[in-house]
Every structure is written in C-alpha cells, then in structure tokens.
Design a protein around this motif. Structure first.
Motif, PDB file in Angstrom:
ATOM      1  N   LEU A 208       0.848  -1.184   0.000  1.00  0.00           N
ATOM      2  CA  LEU A 208       0.000   0.000   0.000  1.00  0.00           C
ATOM      3  C   LEU A 208       0.888   1.241   0.000  1.00  0.00           C
ATOM      4  O   LEU A 208       0.628   2.222  -0.695  1.00  0.00           O
ATOM      5  N   GLY A 209       1.960   1.178   0.774  1.00  0.00           N
ATOM      6  CA  GLY A 209       2.897   2.292   0.820  1.00  0.00           C
ATOM      7  C   GLY A 209       3.686   2.429  -0.470  1.00  0.00           C
ATOM      8  O   GLY A 209       3.748   3.506  -1.067  1.00  0.00           O
TER       9      GLY A 209
ATOM     10  N   SER B  32       1.999   3.946  -3.538  1.00  0.00           N
ATOM     11  CA  SER B  32       2.030   5.412  -3.629  1.00  0.00           C
ATOM     12  C   SER B  32       3.423   5.915  -3.979  1.00  0.00           C
ATOM     13  O   SER B  32       3.579   6.808  -4.814  1.00  0.00           O
ATOM     14  N   VAL B  33       4.421   5.340  -3.319  1.00  0.00           N
ATOM     15  CA  VAL B  33       5.777   5.837  -3.515  1.00  0.00           C
ATOM     16  C   VAL B  33       6.208   5.643  -4.973  1.00  0.00           C
ATOM     17  O   VAL B  33       6.695   6.581  -5.617  1.00  0.00           O
TER      18      VAL B  33
ATOM     19  N   GLY C 165       4.408   7.940  -7.251  1.00  0.00           N
ATOM     20  CA  GLY C 165       4.918   9.299  -7.120  1.00  0.00           C
ATOM     21  C   GLY C 165       6.260   9.468  -7.818  1.00  0.00           C
ATOM     22  O   GLY C 165       6.544  10.507  -8.424  1.00  0.00           O
TER      23      GLY C 165
ATOM     24  N   TYR D 127       6.285  10.390 -11.430  1.00  0.00           N
ATOM     25  CA  TYR D 127       6.182  11.827 -11.650  1.00  0.00           C
ATOM     26  C   TYR D 127       7.538  12.493 -11.464  1.00  0.00           C
ATOM     27  O   TYR D 127       7.960  13.327 -12.263  1.00  0.00           O
TER      28      TYR D 127
ATOM     29  N   LEU E 174      -7.294   3.870  -0.789  1.00  0.00           N
ATOM     30  CA  LEU E 174      -5.934   3.660  -0.292  1.00  0.00           C
ATOM     31  C   LEU E 174      -5.495   4.814   0.599  1.00  0.00           C
ATOM     32  O   LEU E 174      -4.809   4.622   1.598  1.00  0.00           O
TER      33      LEU E 174
ATOM     34  N   ILE F 223      -7.170   4.295   3.972  1.00  0.00           N
ATOM     35  CA  ILE F 223      -6.541   3.207   4.732  1.00  0.00           C
ATOM     36  C   ILE F 223      -5.171   3.654   5.241  1.00  0.00           C
ATOM     37  O   ILE F 223      -4.803   3.382   6.384  1.00  0.00           O
ATOM     38  N   THR F 224      -4.435   4.351   4.406  1.00  0.00           N
ATOM     39  CA  THR F 224      -3.138   4.871   4.842  1.00  0.00           C
ATOM     40  C   THR F 224      -3.302   5.752   6.076  1.00  0.00           C
ATOM     41  O   THR F 224      -2.554   5.649   7.048  1.00  0.00           O
TER      42      THR F 224
ATOM     43  N   ILE G  81      -3.906   3.460   9.116  1.00  0.00           N
ATOM     44  CA  ILE G  81      -2.730   2.699   9.561  1.00  0.00           C
ATOM     45  C   ILE G  81      -1.700   3.653  10.167  1.00  0.00           C
ATOM     46  O   ILE G  81      -1.099   3.377  11.202  1.00  0.00           O
TER      47      ILE G  81
ATOM     48  N   PRO H 229       3.409  19.400  -6.732  1.00  0.00           N
ATOM     49  CA  PRO H 229       2.155  18.801  -7.201  1.00  0.00           C
ATOM     50  C   PRO H 229       1.674  17.679  -6.290  1.00  0.00           C
ATOM     51  O   PRO H 229       2.459  17.073  -5.557  1.00  0.00           O
TER      52      PRO H 229
ATOM     53  N   ILE I 179       0.794  14.673  -6.725  1.00  0.00           N
ATOM     54  CA  ILE I 179       1.268  13.302  -6.867  1.00  0.00           C
ATOM     55  C   ILE I 179       2.502  13.051  -6.007  1.00  0.00           C
ATOM     56  O   ILE I 179       2.707  11.958  -5.502  1.00  0.00           O
ATOM     57  N   VAL I 180       3.290  14.086  -5.786  1.00  0.00           N
ATOM     58  CA  VAL I 180       4.478  13.908  -4.954  1.00  0.00           C
ATOM     59  C   VAL I 180       4.072  13.625  -3.518  1.00  0.00           C
ATOM     60  O   VAL I 180       4.756  12.912  -2.778  1.00  0.00           O
TER      61      VAL I 180
ATOM     62  N   ALA J  66       1.955  11.663  -2.722  1.00  0.00           N
ATOM     63  CA  ALA J  66       1.798  10.221  -2.636  1.00  0.00           C
ATOM     64  C   ALA J  66       3.072   9.582  -2.095  1.00  0.00           C
ATOM     65  O   ALA J  66       3.026   8.658  -1.289  1.00  0.00           O
ATOM     66  N   ILE J  67       4.221  10.107  -2.549  1.00  0.00           N
ATOM     67  CA  ILE J  67       5.489   9.554  -2.056  1.00  0.00           C
ATOM     68  C   ILE J  67       5.599   9.788  -0.562  1.00  0.00           C
ATOM     69  O   ILE J  67       5.985   8.911   0.197  1.00  0.00           O
TER      70      ILE J  67
ATOM     71  N   GLY K 218       3.014   7.546   1.291  1.00  0.00           N
ATOM     72  CA  GLY K 218       3.459   6.158   1.233  1.00  0.00           C
ATOM     73  C   GLY K 218       4.701   5.947   2.087  1.00  0.00           C
ATOM     74  O   GLY K 218       4.797   4.979   2.842  1.00  0.00           O
ATOM     75  N   GLY K 219       5.642   6.889   1.979  1.00  0.00           N
ATOM     76  CA  GLY K 219       6.865   6.781   2.761  1.00  0.00           C
ATOM     77  C   GLY K 219       6.582   6.855   4.246  1.00  0.00           C
ATOM     78  O   GLY K 219       7.126   6.078   5.035  1.00  0.00           O
TER      79      GLY K 219
ATOM     80  N   LEU L  14       3.833   6.025   5.727  1.00  0.00           N
ATOM     81  CA  LEU L  14       3.162   4.784   6.124  1.00  0.00           C
ATOM     82  C   LEU L  14       4.187   3.694   6.405  1.00  0.00           C
ATOM     83  O   LEU L  14       4.212   3.094   7.476  1.00  0.00           O
ATOM     84  N   ILE L  15       5.074   3.453   5.420  1.00  0.00           N
ATOM     85  CA  ILE L  15       6.065   2.387   5.599  1.00  0.00           C
ATOM     86  C   ILE L  15       7.011   2.743   6.730  1.00  0.00           C
ATOM     87  O   ILE L  15       7.312   1.914   7.596  1.00  0.00           O
TER      88      ILE L  15
END
Lengths: 332, 494, 334
Positions: free
Chosen positions: A128-129, A132-133, A136, A139, C260, C263-264, C267, C303, C305-306, C308-309, C312-313, C315-316
C-alpha cells in the motif's frame, strides 16, 4: 483399521473455469461471429498477455500468503524509466531496455520483499505504501511530462509488435513468462518451497524452509515480471505517463482469484491464472462487440469478479470442511 | 552394550528468562526405543525442538556418536539423520503425498525436480507401510493415522538414524496403534534409534526398551524399562503421590440440574443423552476425534444440533448461539486457552469482563471501576499470580492464564460449567490448583462437565465417566466401577 | 513454549492499562510530528496562520478523515474495505440523477447515504454470509460499484444540484469554521466515545484481537462486522454528499483511489492492520498530519502526486519503526 480414503474427487478448478471460458467464447461467437476474426483475437491476446503476466507475478506472492498491490505502480515506474532511457539513448538497442526493465522491476520487488521478510511488516501495508511511492516516483523522474511515441525509437516500439507466426512478440513474451513460471513452480526446489511455505508455514519451518525468504523471493519475481510488463505496456500503447496502468493491480488480483489462487496461500497454479486472465480479457473485449457501451465494461467485470470470489470462497469451504473454530492464522 | 548414537547432557534453554529446559539429559541407542516421559510442561517439546533444529540450545553438550555437534537448523538435523513425526501431523495438506515425503530432499535430475522418481520411491516406501496410500493423492484426503505414516515414510526416505515420535498415538484407534507399533519394531530391527514420547504407560511398556523421565525441565531418571514399574515412573514423573495431584473432595450430589436428550449433528455425533447433577463432576473421555468437543460446542450454541433437546433445571432451552447459552447459565472453558479461551493482548481485567460486559456497564458505557474490582476479586480468590490486574494475559504462565479463563466464566454466574481439557499444557502445581478450584465450584452447587483425554485426570476427578467413541456414547461408569482397562476398551474399538 | 513458569515470578510491568501505554507512545509521536509540520508551514508562508488559510487547508482532508473514522473501526475489528471510493462514486451518481429528476436537497442527501448503506450491506453480506475474505470481496465490489457509476452516466457530468446543496461542502458554520470541519470534529468525538468508553467499543476490540475467543464469549461477531460495514458505507455516502457538494458536479471518476488514502490514514494513525489495536485520537492526528503536509507542499507548489510519495513513505516508515521497536517485545514469548 485405517480409514479408507475418500474416492470422490471433484474436477480441478482449472477444468471448470476452462469450460466456462470456452462456453463464454462460444456464446459470444455464435451471437456475433465477427468476434472470432483474426484481428480481434490478436488484439484480445495482446491485451490479455499483459494482464496474464502481471497475474502470474502476483500469484507467486499470493501463494506465500502475501499480496502485492504495487505491481501496476512498479510497471508504470519501470516503463517510464525505460522510456526515458530510450529517449536519451535512442541507439542503445533492445537488450539494455529489457535488462533495465527486469532488473529495476526486481529491485523494486526486492524492496517490498525485504520489508516483509526482515522488518516483518504485513505485505498489504508495505505494498500500500510502495504503491504510492512508486507512482509518485514516476512523476519525479518524468517531471510530470509524457513520453510520446515521437520520442521513442522505432526498435523500442516495433519490438513488441513484431509478428512471429502471426502472433506479436508481446504475446509470445506473455506465453514465455507463463511457461517459465509453470516450469519454475513445478520443477525447481524453490518453486516447490513457495507452495510449501504458503501451504503450512509452521510445517515449512520444521522442514527447514525459510518462510520469510520465500516471501521475499515471491516479491522479487513479481517485481521482475512487473518491470518487464512495464516496458511492454509503454511500448504497446506508445506512451508513458504518470497514470499508466493506474488501478490495474486490482484486475491482476481478480484474475488470480478467478483462476483459483487462494488468498490464504499455498493453492493455485499458472494454468488457472492464465485461464482467469483470458476469462476477464474475453469479457472486456466481447462487450464492445456485443454492443454494450464501453462504460458498462467495468460494471460487468466487477459483477463477474464478485460472483467468482463468492464461488471461490464456497469451493474453498467445501474442500476444507466447515470450521467453526477457525484457528487464528499462525504468525510465522 | 553399544554406545549411544545421540547423547545430551546438561542442555538448557530459556524463553524470555523463563527456563523451559534446566537439565536436558537423554541417551539414544541404535536399535532401541527410548520412551520420553513427563507431564505437560516438563520440557519434552522443547527437547524435541532442539533435536530437530527448530530451537538452539542455550547451553549443554550434544554428542553424536561421541562427537560434539551443533544442530541449530532443520537442515543440520536432517544431515545428522534426525527425523521427527509430530503430534499434530505437521504436513502440507495441499501438496501430494509423495512431495510430503520428500519435502526436505526432493529427488532431482539435472537440477529439476524428478517427479517420476519421487513417486516411484514414495510408492516403494509406502508399499511397506500402507499400500492403500497413493503417492499422487493430496495429503488432505488422508486420515490422521495415514498422515503419521507419511511422516514415518519421510523418516525412512531420509535414511534417518534417529526417529523422534512425539505422541504419535494420540489420535489413533487401538488397531491403528498396533499397526504403528509393528512399524516401530521394524525401524528398531533396522538399527534405528527411536525417541518415543507418550503419555500412555501401557504403550510405553509395550514398545520401549529404555525410559527417560523429565520433570519441570530437568531429567530426573533414565534406565531400562524392564527395571522399572509403572508406579515408579509415575512417582518420578510427578514428584508426588497421586492423592496430592487429585485433591478430590466429597461433595453431596444433589438433584438433576441439566439434561441432554438425543442430541445429534450430521456425522459428528449421534443420539447423545446424559444428565448432570448439582455438585457433580461428569468426566467425558474418548480419543481425539471421538466427538466430545463437538457435543459440547453444540450445547454451547457454537453449532446447531440437528436433533435433540437441552434442559436446564427442568426448562427446555433454545440455544442458537453462545450468548443464549451464557444467558441460560452455561459456561464453556474451551480446550485451547490461547486461541479460544482468552485474548492474549488484553489485560486480565478485560479478559475476565468479556462475557459479562452487560453487567459491568451502565446504559452501554463501561464502568471501569466495577470491571477492575471484579478482576481483583477473582485474582485474589483464584490466587492468580500477577503483578496487577492490568497485566496482559500473554505475560502470565500457562496455569495462570487458565485461571483467568476460568475466572472469566465464573464471573457469568454459571450453573453448568463445561471444561474442555481443563489442564492441558499446564504444570503439575497449576493442575492441582485447577482441580481444587473445581472442587470448590461443585461445593457451591455447580455441575461440571469435564472433557478430558487424560485417563488419570478423568479417574481422579470425575464422579461419573461417560465414554465416547466415533460420535456416540459407548459406556457410563461410576467412580467406583471405573478401571483404566474398562475405560480404554470402551474408548477404542471393541 | 514454556509452561513451567507458575513458580517463576512474572515480568513486572507498569500498572497503567496497556492501551494507555501504547497510546502515549504512538499518539505522542504523531502529535509531535503534527506540531513540527505546523511550525514548518508557518515558516513557509506568512499567510499560513490566517484563520481563512487554515480553513482552506482543512478541505484537503476532512472528507477522507471522516471516512477514516469508521474505517478505523472496521480495521480494528479485523476486516478491511477497499471499495469505499467506488461507493462514493456510485452514491454521487445516484444523487446526481435524483437531483436531475428535480428532487430537493434533503432527498439528494438521503439518496447518497442510502446508497452507501446499501453498498456497505453488500460488502457485509459477502464477508459474513459468504465468508469471502474482506480484501477479496471488496476488490470485487470496488470494480462493481465504480462500474455501475460509469454504466449510468458514461463520460457525462451531472450538475443539476440546487444552490442550497452547496452548503455541505462549501458552507461555514461560524466565521472561517467550515461545515465539513465541524462535522468531522463532531463525528470524531462520537467515534472516540463509542470506541473507547462503551461496551460496543470493547467488543469491537475483542473481535479484532481474537475473533474465536470473542465468539465464545457470547459476542455476535458476524453481526458486529456486518453493521460496521454498513456504517462505513453510510459514512462513505455522507462523504460523497460533502465531496459532490464541494465540487458542485458528479463524474463517475470521482474519489478514485481514495480507499488507499483513507486506509493509509488509518494505519498511520496507529491502528494495527492485524486488528484489535488503535485509537481514534491517532486517526485524527494522522488525518491532521496528512492534511498539513499536503497543504505545506501546495504552499511550495509541489504537485499532489508527490504527496503520494510522502504519504506512502510515512506509512512504511512509521510502521517499520513500530515494528522494529516493538519487535523484541512482541516476539519474546515464542
């Protein structure tokens, strides 16, 4: 007296699904004979090859009781990287492109796998993480720009389309991946250990099989296939952008589940997954031919997936008996 | 006399500071069966896990043919020729029989798994064990006894020199045990050393040449089986006499409290009828798979019986779900306290409160002070050893965990208490505490149904004993009538 | 595992209930990160501290944060639902149709929530009656619900909402305090009270921590799970009302991928994916954190979309951190 073993054995899942797929194909063809024209079939096979490849990779992960939600993002990122590589080194030839795609995909898979194996994070959280990463990062590497067919070399584009025996290289690669995966799972010790690790992690420990390592291996395989699929995807559609294959991971998992891969691990096979992918592919390609609006496609495949998972869960229950006090999953 | 093939001296192992093995000592000789005897928690399974390479020993000396060795991994254990047949048949249900046999060492040709050879070799090995097992069959289709045979086949395929059998007869019928022993004798004749773990003395005297007794993680005796009597073994095993272990108190037995009539469910059990009186402990004995737990689960509403009725104090009960049973005054202490009984991550307070939440709340809101008071009350009453009621269940010892699970059910004020293997996996001291508690509960007018696979426990505690076999009640004994032979005979094939 | 330890003194622990110990560790960490990011944002832009800017920032996350509340309940109960974004789309499309048919705003809102209830009910039935693992079941309904949205309006747009409908997603209750923010705060308080002080909440934790023991303790595990699915559906419908109102129009692609993100959020808020652990405070803090980070990045013109990184980062990273820190403690007894 030792109990006599049960003699009744149901048909394997693959046979039933295969017959259903043929029936579907037959029905569509009877109603709309032009569905079975060569061009249409070719595009069906090409479309489905990508789904099947990714699903085969996903199957490795599902077999070891994990799930990989990052396959589509992995494909998008790798696809973008090879597209940019091609734009910068247009004369490099096909080999470096393929190598980069596979190695990079495998590395992204390894990242998932190590987090699952060494840090012991549940695979659904990890992917899930990374979903996204990785997305991203597409981009970031592209700066948000598209890489169009104009920026791609002829070899980059034509490789996937090149026909051998009337079938495109893309489809041949899909077939090759499926065959290799089948051979790997059937004839190598690692392949067999993947099944063992997912089927009973506890017993696998006793047999000296490192379950975490097997999970990691599954992620690497899934990643490598996703990377390869990333190049093929970008070349087939002749464009790379951030949202390539966005949300495709769910179709991939659906193909596995329809193909009889158990979400609880250890059960499933390449043949089932291939048929599962074809089944979804036929539905997707048949709908426009049958005259259903393309906007209905998703609803129909969603309906099919939902029905398939109910049936799959039903047959699973039948095979495993009714368990009232289901044991909590042993944490491996 | 020959030299031992494997010899352990002073082997220790601790988990989180808790010593599971204090002094692991045992010698295994080629061509002889050594019985490993000990109560649950004596350190037997830890020893097996060290021998099979699942755990590392913390200290001590392990010698193989006189040479010091380090096992440490399943691969090393396999290389030394150590193979184990596990109690719960640790197998891969969805893989074929042949693959289950060769899972650690699949035959290969040019690096590829050679299925034809694997099947052929499996067929050869199985032909001597049970020709009805087809190597291509999925493991799922085999009976428990056949799964044990497949594990034995695994040991044979490895050319195992040391075969460990961890309670292999627990789920087998009398005839199946006989067949197993024939194979054990064959293994012995072939010069293999066998470590045989069992609770059943008749089996030990039947098949073993030597014994080793463990108590509280330490070896307390080794020797030849012909030099020892059953009572001596028991004395070594428990370190105290039988009266001390089973503190059976005499309680006046009152009128009938609870009655089950004609209970049947599918292929699990049929036509089960019995009564339970106030102040009575009713023992239900049978082999694993005889349908005892299934009957109890139907009474408790976890499953629905197809036929039959359940009456409590003369009223017919309609039990569709556990909450109905709890409401009616039936409580169920399940067999597996860690998975079914308690919630390991929860503190003692929440565990005890769980079935009684509606009494510990006001308009749906928890009354934490009441909850805490209840837990503290039971911790004192049952002498639960803990640093406080907020301690998590997983931090307690097995015996204290079981006391918490019992407390949780006593808090519901039951009139009938069903206990499924109430002392499984707890040490002798804790067992006695649980038995004493049972005595106190029946003294207060409860009726207890005790499902148990341990014959001494059934005979030591029950006022009446029901015996089940293959889903049916086969015999009923009063405390005075019961003999081990008559009970075992009723429980196994006639 | 050893069982001879009744004579061995058990490990001493603090006398505080375990939930509080955990709460202090995780939620404090989150709280500090939230404050740090808040300060960082203040540095980045002189306008950040204006009430109206903060109010604008809140629109970034309130709808998702509202859905994160029942999602937290569901994950604590040991299940998951990845169809919520599709549920929103389906609800939005039907709301659009109802509005197009000339019905007023109350009817439109009711439609949104009813569709959500219906969708949640389907998921609940799949999981509790047909026993499909929830992740598989909701992958199916994710496609199904989104597919229905596409099937109904294709690539069209529905925008015949009455002017008063705009209030839910664009209105302010008091000064710069938006309706969405008030709703989120109110719901967060209700969810926190229910989860942490009532019998219902206790049972939800028990179901997630050990469904078998919970069932044996007389808890109607399946009924609880079913109704949490329905609740999550209803709240997704509500979130759809807010989002549709804010955007003023309906497209079938609305809220794609939100599942997602929700959920992120859950968590990251410290809810264990294995169930049985977590707190609403953590979810609220993680929602704030994600909202602030998003806004901070937008101040930097980075932007979406970044982001998202970053999510996501985060989260992990945080789960890895807690896994590494908690590793020795969790494994000690095996």
């Amino acid at each position: 007296m030792l109990k006599l073993i049960g003699v009744r054995r149901g048909l394997p899942h693959e046979v039933g699904l295969g017959l259903l797929t043929l029936l579907l194909l037959a029905l569509v063809t009877i109603a709309f004979p032009r569905f079975l024209v060569i061009d249409n079939l070719k595009s069906l096979v090409d479309d489905t090859a990508l789904l099947i490849m990714l699903a085969v990779g996903e199957m490795f992960v599902l077999l070891t009781r994990g799930v990989d939600l990052s396959v589509a993002a992995n494909a998008a990122l790798t696809g973008m990287v090879v597209a940019l590589f091609n734009a910068h080194y247009p004369g490099a030839g096909i080999l470096p492109v393929l190598v980069i795609a596979i190695v990079m995909g495998a590395a992204l898979g390894l990242f998932n796998g190590l987090l699952v194996w060494k840090v012991r994070i549940p695979s659904i959280v990890v992917t899930l993480g990374t979903l996204s990463v990785y997305r991203g990062c597409v981009y970031l590497v592209s700066g948000g720009a598209w890489v169009n067919s104009g920026q791609m070399s002829p070899f980059f584009l034509s490789f996937v389309r090149f026909p051998i025996l009337g079938i495109s290289v893309l489809s041949w690669i899909g077939l090759l991946v499926a065959v290799l995966a089948w051979l790997f799972l059937r004839y190598t010790v690692s392949g067999r250990n993947l099944y063992a690790a997912g089927n009973n992690p506890n017993a696998a420990g006793y047999a000296g099989i490192d379950v975490g390592r097997m999970q990691c291996l599954a992620f690497v395989l899934s990643g490598a296939i996703a990377g390869l699929a990333g190049y093929l995807w970008v070349a087939r559609f002749a464009v790379a952008y951030t949202d390539v294959a966005s949300g495709f991971e769910l179709q991939v998992i659906a193909a596995c589940v329809i193909g009889g891969v158990s979400i609880t691990g250890g059960v499933g096979g390449v043949v089932g997954v291939v048929i599962g992918g074809l089944f979804l592919g036929i539905i997707k390609n048949a709908l426009p031919v049958v005259g259903i609006s393309p906007f209905f496609q998703m609803a129909v495949s969603g309906f099919v997936i939902t029905v398939a998972v109910i049936l799959n869960a039903g047959s699973y229950r039948k095979n495993h008996g009714r368990k009232i006090l289901e044991r909590a999953e042993a944490s491996s | 006399m020959s030299e031992p093939i494997l010899s352990l001296a002073g082997v220790t192992k601790s988990f989180a500071g808790v010593r599971a093995l204090v002094k692991g000592e045992i010698d295994l000789y080629p061509g002889e069966v050594t019985a490993l005897i000990g109560e649950n928690g004596a350190g037997k399974s830890t020893l097996v896990k060290i021998l099979t390479g699942v755990h590392h020993a913390d200290g001590g000396d392990i010698r193989f043919n006189g040479e010091p060795v380090h096992i440490g991994s399943a691969d090393n254990a396999g290389r030394l020729g150590i193979s184990a047949i596990h109690q719960e048949a640790v197998v891969f249900d969805d893989l074929s029989v042949a693959e289950n046999i060769f899972v650690t060492d699949r035959p290969r040709k040019r690096g590829m798994v050679d299925w034809a050879t694997m099947r052929e070799r499996a067929r050869v090995i199985l032909a001597e064990l049970d020709p009805r097992i087809d190597p291509r069959m999925p493991m799922r289709q085999l009976s428990v006894a056949q799964k044990h045979l497949v594990q034995i086949a695994r040991a044979l395929s490895n050319e195992a020199r040391i075969v460990i059998m961890d309670e292999p007869t627990a789920a087998l019928s009398h005839r199946e045990v006989e067949e197993l022993f024939t194979i054990v004798r064959r293994l012995k004749a072939e010069g293999r050393a066998i470590l045989f773990i069992s609770h059943k003395f008749e089996e030990i005297f039947d098949v073993a040449d030597r014994f080793a007794v463990f108590r509280d993680g330490a070896a307390v005796g080794q020797g030849l089986i012909r030099d020892v009597s059953r009572d001596q073994l028991i004395a070594m095993m428990v370190g105290r006499s039988v009266d001390q272990i089973f503190p059976k108190t005499t309680v006046p037995i009152g009128e009938e409290l609870f009655r089950v009539e004609g209970l049947s469910r599918g292929e699990e059990f049929a036509d089960v009828s019995f009564g339970l009186k106030r102040g009575e402990i009713l023992g239900v004995y049978g082999l694993v798979g005889a349908g005892r737990s299934e009957v109890m689960q139907a009474i408790f509403g976890l499953t629905r019986a197809d036929h039959g009725e359940i009456n409590l104090e003369g009223r017919r009960l309609t039990i569709k779900a556990p909450e109905d049973a709890i409401g009616a005054g039936i409580a169920y202490v399940p067999e597996d306290r860690q998975i079914q009984g308690g919630i390991l991550r929860f503190p003692i307070t929440s565990n005890i409160a769980l079935p009684s939440l509606s009494h510990l709340s006001h308009k749906g809101f928890m009354r934490r002070s009441d909850e805490r008071a209840l837990a503290e009350d039971y911790v004192t009453q049952l002498q639960i050893k803990t640093s406080g009621v907020s301690q998590r269940l997983e931090e307690l010892s097995g015996g204290n965990q079981q006391k918490v699970v019992i407390a949780k059910w006593l808090a519901t004020n039951p009139r009938v208490l069903i206990m499924d293997e109430p002392t499984k996996g707890i040490d002798v001291g804790a067992k006695t505490a649980v038995y004493r508690l049972m005595g106190e509960m029946v003294a207060q007018g409860l009726g207890i149904i005790m499902v148990s696979s341990e014959l001494p426990e059934v005979m030591g505690m029950a006022d009446r004993i029901l015996v089940m076999r293959r889903g049916r009640l086969r015999a009923t004994f009063t405390r005075a009538e019961a003999t081990p032979e008559s009970i075992v005979k009723a429980a196994t094939d006639a | 595992m050893s069982t001879l330890s009744s004579s061995v003194p058990t490990r001493r622990t603090t006398s505080k209930p375990f939930t509080w110990r955990r709460l202090l560790r995780w939620e404090t960490l989150l709280g500090l990160v939230v404050i740090a990011d808040f300060l960082l944002n203040t540095k980045l832009s002189p306008y950040f501290l204006s009430p109206w800017t903060l109010s604008d920032a809140s629109f970034n996350f309130t709808e998702r944060a509202i859905m994160a509340l029942p999602m937290a309940l569901l994950i604590i109960a040991g299940e998951i639902d990845i169809s919520v974004g599709s549920t929103m789309a389906m609800a939005s499309v039907l709301m659009g149709l109802v509005a197009k048919a000339g019905f007023g705003t109350p009817m439109v809102c009711v439609t949104g929530i009813v569709v959500g209830v219906f969708a949640g009910g389907i998921n609940g039935v799949l999981v509790t009656v047909f026993r499909v693992p929830s992740i598989v079941a909701t992958i199916g309904t994710l496609s199904l619900f989104r597919g229905i949205a596409y099937a109904v309006i294709g690539d069209g747009v529905l925008k015949s909402y009455k002017p008063d409908f705009a209030y839910f997603g664009q209105g302010y209750v008091w000064g710069p305090v938006s309706f969405e923010l008030v709703l989120f705060a109110a719901l967060a308080i209700v969810f926190a009270i229910v989860l942490h002080t009532t019998v219902i909440g206790r049972r939800i934790f028990a179901i997630g921590a050990n469904p078998v023991a919970a069932r044996l303790s007389g808890i109607r595990v399946d009924a609880y799970k079913f109704w949490i699915f329905v609740l999550l559906g209803a709240v997704s419908g509500l979130a759809s009302v807010l989002l549709t109102s804010r955007l003023g129009s309906t497209r079938p692609s609305i809220a794609t991928g939100w599942e997602l993100e929700v959920i992120t959020m859950v968590i990251l808020g410290g809810i264990s994916i294995d169930g049985g652990q977590g707190s609403i405070l953590g979810v609220v803090l993680s929602a704030l954190l994600i909202g602030l980070v998003t806004f901070g990045l937008s101040l930097l013109n980075v932007p979406g979309i970044v982001l998202a990184i970053v999510t996501g980062g985060l989260l992990i990273g945080v789960v890895a951190l807690s896994s590494i820190v908690g590793y020795s403690g969790r494994r000690r007894r095996h």
